[in-house]
Design an enzyme around this catalytic site. Sequence first.
Site, PDB file in Angstrom:
ATOM      1  CD  GLN A  37      -2.194  -2.124   0.797  1.00  0.00           C
ATOM      2  OE1 GLN A  37      -1.701  -2.776   1.702  1.00  0.00           O
ATOM      3  NE2 GLN A  37      -2.637  -2.667  -0.313  1.00  0.00           N
ATOM      4  CG  ASN A  38       5.230   3.304   0.591  1.00  0.00           C
ATOM      5  OD1 ASN A  38       5.424   4.108  -0.312  1.00  0.00           O
ATOM      6  ND2 ASN A  38       5.672   3.494   1.819  1.00  0.00           N
ATOM      7  NE  ARG A  39      -0.929   4.805  -3.971  1.00  0.00           N
ATOM      8  CZ  ARG A  39      -1.308   3.890  -4.864  1.00  0.00           C
ATOM      9  NH1 ARG A  39      -1.321   2.624  -4.532  1.00  0.00           N
ATOM     10  NH2 ARG A  39      -1.675   4.233  -6.068  1.00  0.00           N
ATOM     11  CB  THR A 142       4.910   7.374  -0.535  1.00  0.00           C
ATOM     12  OG1 THR A 142       6.053   6.750   0.064  1.00  0.00           O
ATOM     13  CG2 THR A 142       5.342   8.531  -1.430  1.00  0.00           C
TER      14      THR A 142
END
Length: 172
Positions: A37-39, A142
């Site tokens: 889920q880190n952008r 992020t």
Amino acid sequence: MLHSFAPIQSPRARVLILGSMPGAASLAAARYYAHPQNRFWPIMGALIGAGPELEYPQRIEALRAAGIALWDVLAQCEREGSLDSAIRDDTAVANDFAGFFADHPHVATVLFNGAKAEASFRRFVLKPLARPDLTLLRLPSTSPANASQRYEAKLSAWREALRAAGVAVREA
């Protein structure tokens, strides 16, 4: 005690992106920004073609080709879980930035991936480093823990910062 990774670097680097300390998913995978889920990688994909659809070594090469180095402020620390807020500052040891900047004289811009990275750099690195010529800019984290800001807003901030630092970015 947790230990961070070696920097992703290039002699042509003009920009250094700094996190604080890799999270549990990244440490387990031995890769920067490994949490699904880190952008970070989707943003890098949109801006310089280093997206999660690429194999990790290809993403690293895309960063290098764009003149971007990637590292963390802390070499080691104690922390329960993955949250930056859980980092125990009394155990924090900064990476060797004097050595890094000596080896990378073209780096003129440091972009912080979130508030903790900036605070740690200012607390543990900046004064002994004495580099008033560096442009320092905190960007929206992020991390999935920073869910209050929409992806589009993060992408826009990162695009503007990379463009200002002279990185050729893709347009929206």
